[in-house]
Scaffold this active site. Structure first.
Site, PDB file in Angstrom:
ATOM      1  CD  GLN A  54      46.124  41.806  35.054  1.00 43.82           C
ATOM      2  OE1 GLN A  54      46.780  40.825  34.692  1.00 43.82           O
ATOM      3  NE2 GLN A  54      44.847  41.694  35.407  1.00 43.82           N
TER       4      GLN A  54
ATOM      5  CG  HIS B 298      42.543  55.921  40.205  1.00 45.22           C
ATOM      6  ND1 HIS B 298      42.416  54.561  40.187  1.00 45.22           N
ATOM      7  CD2 HIS B 298      41.645  56.393  39.331  1.00 45.22           C
ATOM      8  CE1 HIS B 298      41.462  54.212  39.337  1.00 45.22           C
ATOM      9  NE2 HIS B 298      40.987  55.302  38.799  1.00 45.22           N
TER      10      HIS B 298
ATOM     11  NE  ARG C  76      42.854  50.139  30.021  1.00 43.66           N
ATOM     12  CZ  ARG C  76      41.674  49.526  29.804  1.00 43.66           C
ATOM     13  NH1 ARG C  76      41.348  48.450  30.488  1.00 43.66           N
ATOM     14  NH2 ARG C  76      40.832  49.996  28.913  1.00 43.66           N
TER      15      ARG C  76
ATOM     16  CG  ASP D 178      38.725  45.502  30.356  1.00 40.63           C
ATOM     17  OD1 ASP D 178      39.329  46.476  29.885  1.00 40.63           O
ATOM     18  OD2 ASP D 178      37.613  45.586  30.900  1.00 40.63           O
TER      19      ASP D 178
ATOM     20  NE  ARG E 179      37.810  49.407  40.458  1.00 38.26           N
ATOM     21  CZ  ARG E 179      37.983  48.429  39.561  1.00 38.26           C
ATOM     22  NH1 ARG E 179      37.074  48.161  38.687  1.00 38.26           N
ATOM     23  NH2 ARG E 179      39.100  47.724  39.554  1.00 38.26           N
TER      24      ARG E 179
HETATM   25  C1  LIG Z   1      41.261  52.778  33.052  1.00 37.75           C
HETATM   26  C2  LIG Z   1      41.515  51.593  33.921  1.00 37.75           C
HETATM   27  C3  LIG Z   1      41.367  50.334  33.389  1.00 37.75           C
HETATM   28  C4  LIG Z   1      41.643  49.207  34.166  1.00 37.75           C
HETATM   29  N1  LIG Z   1      41.596  47.969  33.592  1.00 37.75           N
HETATM   30  C5  LIG Z   1      41.978  46.892  34.317  1.00 37.75           C
HETATM   31  C6  LIG Z   1      42.081  45.606  33.730  1.00 37.75           C
HETATM   32  O1  LIG Z   1      41.828  45.393  32.523  1.00 37.75           O
HETATM   33  N2  LIG Z   1      42.496  44.569  34.516  1.00 37.75           N
HETATM   34  C7  LIG Z   1      42.813  44.738  35.845  1.00 37.75           C
HETATM   35  O2  LIG Z   1      43.203  43.783  36.519  1.00 37.75           O
HETATM   36  N3  LIG Z   1      42.693  45.956  36.426  1.00 37.75           N
HETATM   37  C8  LIG Z   1      42.286  47.017  35.702  1.00 37.75           C
HETATM   38  N4  LIG Z   1      42.223  48.247  36.308  1.00 37.75           N
HETATM   39  C9  LIG Z   1      42.288  48.363  37.791  1.00 37.75           C
HETATM   40  C10 LIG Z   1      43.715  48.500  38.277  1.00 37.75           C
HETATM   41  O3  LIG Z   1      44.398  47.295  38.069  1.00 37.75           O
HETATM   42  C11 LIG Z   1      43.757  48.838  39.774  1.00 37.75           C
HETATM   43  O4  LIG Z   1      43.131  47.818  40.492  1.00 37.75           O
HETATM   44  C12 LIG Z   1      43.106  50.166  40.133  1.00 37.75           C
HETATM   45  O5  LIG Z   1      43.307  51.129  39.136  1.00 37.75           O
HETATM   46  C13 LIG Z   1      43.693  50.705  41.440  1.00 37.75           C
HETATM   47  O6  LIG Z   1      45.067  50.901  41.307  1.00 37.75           O
HETATM   48  P1  LIG Z   1      45.755  52.358  41.289  1.00 37.75           P
HETATM   49  O7  LIG Z   1      46.828  52.327  40.261  1.00 37.75           O
HETATM   50  O8  LIG Z   1      44.735  53.379  41.084  1.00 37.75           O
HETATM   51  O9  LIG Z   1      46.521  52.489  42.662  1.00 37.75           O
HETATM   52  P2  LIG Z   1      46.163  52.188  44.170  1.00 37.75           P
HETATM   53  O10 LIG Z   1      47.482  51.948  44.838  1.00 37.75           O
HETATM   54  O11 LIG Z   1      45.091  51.166  44.311  1.00 37.75           O
HETATM   55  O12 LIG Z   1      45.568  53.562  44.647  1.00 37.75           O
HETATM   56  C14 LIG Z   1      46.315  54.752  44.697  1.00 37.75           C
HETATM   57  C15 LIG Z   1      45.414  55.895  45.125  1.00 37.75           C
HETATM   58  O13 LIG Z   1      44.404  56.097  44.133  1.00 37.75           O
HETATM   59  C16 LIG Z   1      43.169  56.403  44.748  1.00 37.75           C
HETATM   60  N5  LIG Z   1      42.219  55.282  44.473  1.00 37.75           N
HETATM   61  C17 LIG Z   1      42.552  54.075  43.949  1.00 37.75           C
HETATM   62  N6  LIG Z   1      41.463  53.288  43.825  1.00 37.75           N
HETATM   63  C18 LIG Z   1      40.429  54.001  44.301  1.00 37.75           C
HETATM   64  C19 LIG Z   1      39.060  53.721  44.441  1.00 37.75           C
HETATM   65  N7  LIG Z   1      38.529  52.542  44.096  1.00 37.75           N
HETATM   66  N8  LIG Z   1      38.280  54.704  44.970  1.00 37.75           N
HETATM   67  C20 LIG Z   1      38.807  55.896  45.314  1.00 37.75           C
HETATM   68  N9  LIG Z   1      40.110  56.202  45.195  1.00 37.75           N
HETATM   69  C21 LIG Z   1      40.920  55.290  44.715  1.00 37.75           C
HETATM   70  C22 LIG Z   1      43.451  56.544  46.211  1.00 37.75           C
HETATM   71  O14 LIG Z   1      43.803  57.866  46.471  1.00 37.75           O
HETATM   72  C23 LIG Z   1      44.645  55.645  46.405  1.00 37.75           C
HETATM   73  O15 LIG Z   1      45.404  55.973  47.532  1.00 37.75           O
HETATM   74  C24 LIG Z   1      41.995  49.380  35.534  1.00 37.75           C
HETATM   75  C25 LIG Z   1      42.148  50.648  36.065  1.00 37.75           C
HETATM   76  C26 LIG Z   1      41.927  51.749  35.279  1.00 37.75           C
HETATM   77  C27 LIG Z   1      42.148  53.102  35.868  1.00 37.75           C
END
Ligand SMILES: Cc1cc2nc3c(=O)[nH]c(=O)nc-3n(C[C@H](O)[C@H](O)[C@H](O)COP(=O)(O)OP(=O)(O)OC[C@H]3O[C@@H](n4cnc5c(N)ncnc54)[C@H](O)[C@@H]3O)c2cc1C
Length: 306
Positions: free
Chosen positions: A161, A225, A182, A132, A287
């Site tokens: 990131q 997401h 990732r 991570d 989250r």
């Molecule tokens: C498998 C995985 C591993 C990750 N590993 C790391 C890591 O090592 N380091 C790091 O800094 N970050 C990590 N992240 C977190 C990532 O950086 C984001 O903070 C997180 O995924 C939200 O960004 P998003 O791309 O989903 O888009 P966003 O713009 O945040 O969200 C887009 C849409 O997704 C949905 N959504 C997003 N988050 C949520 C939530 N919490 N609850 C409900 N719906 C939601 C909503 O519909 C939202 O409108 C990881 C994420 C994933 C999926």
């Protein structure tokens, strides 16, 4: 603004005490965390794998300050990997590891040694490890440890990131054959000097980085997401002729499960990131910071007297 406040609270032990002792916190935690014990993690993994999803497991904990804590985290991963293999859940399940939980904050060599032991156990179990990525001050150290680990365990995955200004260049560096990367947007509070601040800029960077990874020779893991990023990912998969064995989507446990099922149903490889363990506070706060709607749900649980 709200995001900054929540991310600041994620580092506060006073807020942590308040949250941990609130009556309905457990209900909120359960939505995003598989449980406290290794068996809980195995149970959740079995269910997801039976539903056609791949899994990466994260034993919760970060910012470890004592060597014995770091050793305990390593040992938990070793135990988990043995149990996954015995249950026939590898290679569908792999593990995600935070170097800060393995001692990175006070001894990079110790973190490397611990991570190396986990990579060796994963290799013996027939699966892989992804490191991570945490806040930007740890990035050079994490990439250094990654490159050392990859000498013996080339399938060790990296995380980049998109909110960091440097990431396009890191994507180019890490898009060589066999390199698992990732790509996520980034979950920490970062200063303007190193990170894009607006959602629009982060999204544009995500797409540029995705283009580099999907057109490169490595194995991209698109962790998002966001419906727009997912649609662009599907488009790039068609454009660059990447089938389910040449890239994957990743999402977090409890977030958009229907979308995870839809993509898996269409034949994509989809991996769910499953956190477990009792140190859920920092993870949960990140989250909540991502989505104000989750904050409302959480606020209700905190004040509820039902
Ligand atoms: C498998 C995985 C591993 C990750 N590993 C790391 C890591 O090592 N380091 C790091 O800094 N970050 C990590 N992240 C977190 C990532 O950086 C984001 O903070 C997180 O995924 C939200 O960004 P998003 O791309 O989903 O888009 P966003 O713009 O945040 O969200 C887009 C849409 O997704 C949905 N959504 C997003 N988050 C949520 C939530 N919490 N609850 C409900 N719906 C939601 C909503 O519909 C939202 O409108 C990881 C994420 C994933 C999926």
């Amino acid at each position: 603004m709200l995001r900054s406040v929540i991310l600041a609270a994620s580092r506060s032990s006073q807020v942590e005490r308040l949250v941990a002792t609130a009556p309905y916190t457990r209900d909120v935690v359960r939505r995003f965390v598989a449980g406290a014990a290794t068996d809980d993690a195995l149970r959740a993994t079995r269910k997801l794998v039976d539903d056609g999803l791949a899994v990466t497991l994260d034993h919760l904990g970060e910012d470890t300050v004592r060597p014995e804590q770091a050793t305990a985290t390593r040992d938990e991963y070793l135990k988990l990997l043995k149990m996954l293999a015995a249950a026939g859940l590898t290679p569908a399940a792999e593990v995600s590891v935070k170097l800060s939980a393995l001692g990175q904050m006070f001894d990079e060599q110790l973190a490397y040694d611990n991570a190396r032991a986990i990579c060796a156990a994963a290799d013996a179990a027939g699966t892989t490890v992804t490191l991570d990525m945490e806040d930007h001050t740890t990035m050079d150290s994490t990439l250094e440890v990654l490159s050392r680990l990859r000498k013996d365990f080339p399938s060790t995955g990296a995380v980049l990131q998109a909110y960091l200004r440097r990431t396009e260049s890191d994507c180019r560096e890490l898009s060589s054959a066999g390199s698992r990367v990732r790509l996520c947007k980034g979950a920490y509070k970062e200063p303007e000097s190193v990170a894009y601040q607006s959602a629009r800029e982060v999204d544009k960077s995500y797409v540029r980085c995705m283009n580099i990874l999907m057109s490169g020779d490595g194995y991209p893991m698109l962790a998002t997401h966001d419906p727009r990023m997912i649609a662009i990912g599907e488009d790039r998969a068609r454009w660059f002729d990447r089938g389910p064995e040449r890239f994957e989507f990743q999402m977090l446990y409890g977030i958009r499960p229907e979308e995870q099922a839809r993509l898996a149903g269409e034949g994509y490889t989809v991996r769910t990131y499953v956190p477990y363990g009792d140190e859920w506070y920092g993870y949960l706060m990140r989250r909540l910071a991502e989505r104000p709607a989750n904050m409302v749900f959480f606020g209700r649980a905190l004040i509820s007297k039902k």
